[in-house]
Design an enzyme around this catalytic site. Sequence first.
Site, PDB file in Angstrom:
ATOM      1  N   ASP A   1      36.881   8.300 -11.276  1.00 38.98           N
ATOM      2  CA  ASP A   1      36.186   8.868 -10.108  1.00 38.98           C
ATOM      3  C   ASP A   1      35.345   7.802  -9.419  1.00 38.98           C
ATOM      4  O   ASP A   1      35.343   7.669  -8.193  1.00 38.98           O
ATOM      5  CB  ASP A   1      35.362  10.110 -10.485  1.00 38.98           C
ATOM      6  CG  ASP A   1      34.739  10.032 -11.861  1.00 38.98           C
ATOM      7  OD1 ASP A   1      35.007   9.049 -12.574  1.00 38.98           O
ATOM      8  OD2 ASP A   1      33.977  10.932 -12.230  1.00 38.98           O
TER       9      ASP A   1
ATOM     10  N   LYS B   1      39.463   7.658 -17.787  1.00 33.57           N
ATOM     11  CA  LYS B   1      38.400   8.669 -17.888  1.00 33.57           C
ATOM     12  C   LYS B   1      38.053   8.782 -19.370  1.00 33.57           C
ATOM     13  O   LYS B   1      38.094   9.863 -19.973  1.00 33.57           O
ATOM     14  CB  LYS B   1      38.915   9.989 -17.294  1.00 33.57           C
ATOM     15  CG  LYS B   1      37.876  11.054 -17.108  1.00 33.57           C
ATOM     16  CD  LYS B   1      37.043  10.877 -15.865  1.00 33.57           C
ATOM     17  CE  LYS B   1      35.936  11.915 -15.828  1.00 33.57           C
ATOM     18  NZ  LYS B   1      34.961  11.683 -14.755  1.00 33.57           N
TER      19      LYS B   1
ATOM     20  N   TYR C   1      52.892  13.372 -16.901  1.00 33.03           N
ATOM     21  CA  TYR C   1      54.183  13.402 -16.209  1.00 33.03           C
ATOM     22  C   TYR C   1      55.373  13.394 -17.161  1.00 33.03           C
ATOM     23  O   TYR C   1      56.511  13.315 -16.720  1.00 33.03           O
ATOM     24  CB  TYR C   1      54.305  12.199 -15.263  1.00 33.03           C
ATOM     25  CG  TYR C   1      53.464  12.313 -14.014  1.00 33.03           C
ATOM     26  CD1 TYR C   1      52.142  12.724 -14.082  1.00 33.03           C
ATOM     27  CD2 TYR C   1      53.985  12.010 -12.775  1.00 33.03           C
ATOM     28  CE1 TYR C   1      51.357  12.821 -12.945  1.00 33.03           C
ATOM     29  CE2 TYR C   1      53.209  12.095 -11.623  1.00 33.03           C
ATOM     30  CZ  TYR C   1      51.900  12.510 -11.724  1.00 33.03           C
ATOM     31  OH  TYR C   1      51.132  12.598 -10.598  1.00 33.03           O
TER      32      TYR C   1
ATOM     33  N   ASP D   1      49.356   7.484  -9.773  1.00 33.35           N
ATOM     34  CA  ASP D   1      50.002   8.190  -8.667  1.00 33.35           C
ATOM     35  C   ASP D   1      48.975   8.463  -7.561  1.00 33.35           C
ATOM     36  O   ASP D   1      49.198   8.177  -6.381  1.00 33.35           O
ATOM     37  CB  ASP D   1      50.584   9.513  -9.210  1.00 33.35           C
ATOM     38  CG  ASP D   1      51.522  10.173  -8.222  1.00 33.35           C
ATOM     39  OD1 ASP D   1      51.823   9.551  -7.191  1.00 33.35           O
ATOM     40  OD2 ASP D   1      51.944  11.309  -8.476  1.00 33.35           O
TER      41      ASP D   1
END
Length: 360
Positions: free
Chosen positions: A224, A191, A124, A248
Site C-alpha cells: 500500500d 504485505k 492466481y 498485476d
Amino acid sequence: MAYTVTLIPGDGVGPEIAEATRRVVDATGVKINWEVENAGADVVAEYGTPLPDRVLDSIRKNKVALKGPLTTPVGRGFRSVNVALRQELDLYACLRPCKTYKGVRTRFSDIDLIVVRENSEDLYAGIEFQEGKPETRELIEDIARLNGKRLPADSGISIKGISIGATRQIVRFAFDYARANGRKKVTAVHKANIMKFTDGLFLAVATEVAAEYPDIAFDDRIVDNMCMQLVQKPELYDVLVLPNLYGDILSDLCAGLIGGLGVAPGANIGKDIAVFEATHGSAPKYAGLNKVNPVALMLSAVMMLQHLNERDAARRMETAIAEVIAEGKDVTYDLKPYPDDPTAVGTSQMADAIIARMCA
Ligand code: NAD
C-alpha cells in the site's frame, strides 16, 4: 542469421497491431520467419479448444513468440488462454518496463521503472472453492480444526500459496535483469506485516537472494505504501519485484504513470522460452477499425529483439517509435490532445511513419 518466431495475432484489435508490428520488425532488416499460429475463441470450432497443441508446440520449438491480445469470455466459456499459456510453458516471470516517451500525455515525466511480476502462484494459481459446495464446507471444517479459526459457512475460498522455490526464482530473475541492464536497485513489494507465512516468506527469501548480489542495492516496501510512493516519488525506484497479484495491480498503476495501456509493453519469460505481448487486452470495441495504438506491441517486439541479442535493430526501432511519438503528427487518437482529433492516423499509417523514420 534468420530466426523463426511464433506469431499469435490474437483477436479483437490483435491482428491489426500484430500486422503493424510485424511490418516494422521486418523493416529493421532482422530476418525473421514468422510462424503464424491462431488461438482463442476463433479456433474453438476447428480445434475444440482455444489453445490447440500446435500453438504450444510451435512456441516450444521456436522458444520465442510475439503475441497479440486474446479475449477471455466473462462468466461462461473457457478460462483465460493467456493464463493457460503462461502455465503450460512455465513462463514464471512477467517483465514490464514502464518508461515515459516524450510526446505521450501523462502527469509524470522521466519515469523509468521495471516491474517484475511472479507469474505462476499466489492467488492466481486457480485453487478455488465455490461457496456452498460440499468440498468447501469440508475445507471450512478442516481449517477450524487445524487453525482454530472458523470462516463463515457461506464463504467462497481462494487459496494463496507462496513458495520458497518460486520466490527464489523470480527474485533472482529481477537481480539478474538489474545486473544485465545496468540497473542500480531492486525493491521487493509485499504485505509481510499482515500475511506472515506467504508475503513474510517472500520478503525473507528476497532478502536472502539479495545477499548474493552485493553490487545491486536492495530494499522493500509494503504494497500500500508502494502505491502511494510510486505516485508521489517514482524517481526513487528502479526494479520492482512482486508476487503475482500485487504485480498485476502495480503494473497497471505503472502503465498509468507512463500514459496508459497504449504504450505499455511486456514479456512473459521462462527458463528457455519467452512470449512478448502488450499489457493491454483485445479492446473489442475497436476491432477492425484500424484505430488503436500499435506502440505497446511494437515496444514488446523491441524487447524481443533485445532478447534475440539484436541490440542495434532494437535500438533503431525504439528510436523511430520515440521520434514519431515525439513529433505527434502520425500518431493514433490516444496520443493526440483530444480523442476525436481529426488529424489522428490509423494503426497501419502509424506503422508506415515509423518504418519511414527508421529507413530515412
Ligand atoms: P483492454 O486493454 O482490451 O481495453 C481497455 C481500454 O483501453 C480500451 O477500451 C481502450 O480504450 C484502451 N486501449 C487498450 N489497448 C489500447 C491500444 N492499443 N490503443 C489505444 N487504446 C487502447 O481491456 P479490457 O477491455 O478489460 O479487456 C478486453 C479483453 O481483453 C478481455 O477479454 C480481457 O480478458 C482480454 N485481455 C487480454 C490480455 C492478453 O491477451 N494478455 C490482457 C488483458 C485483457
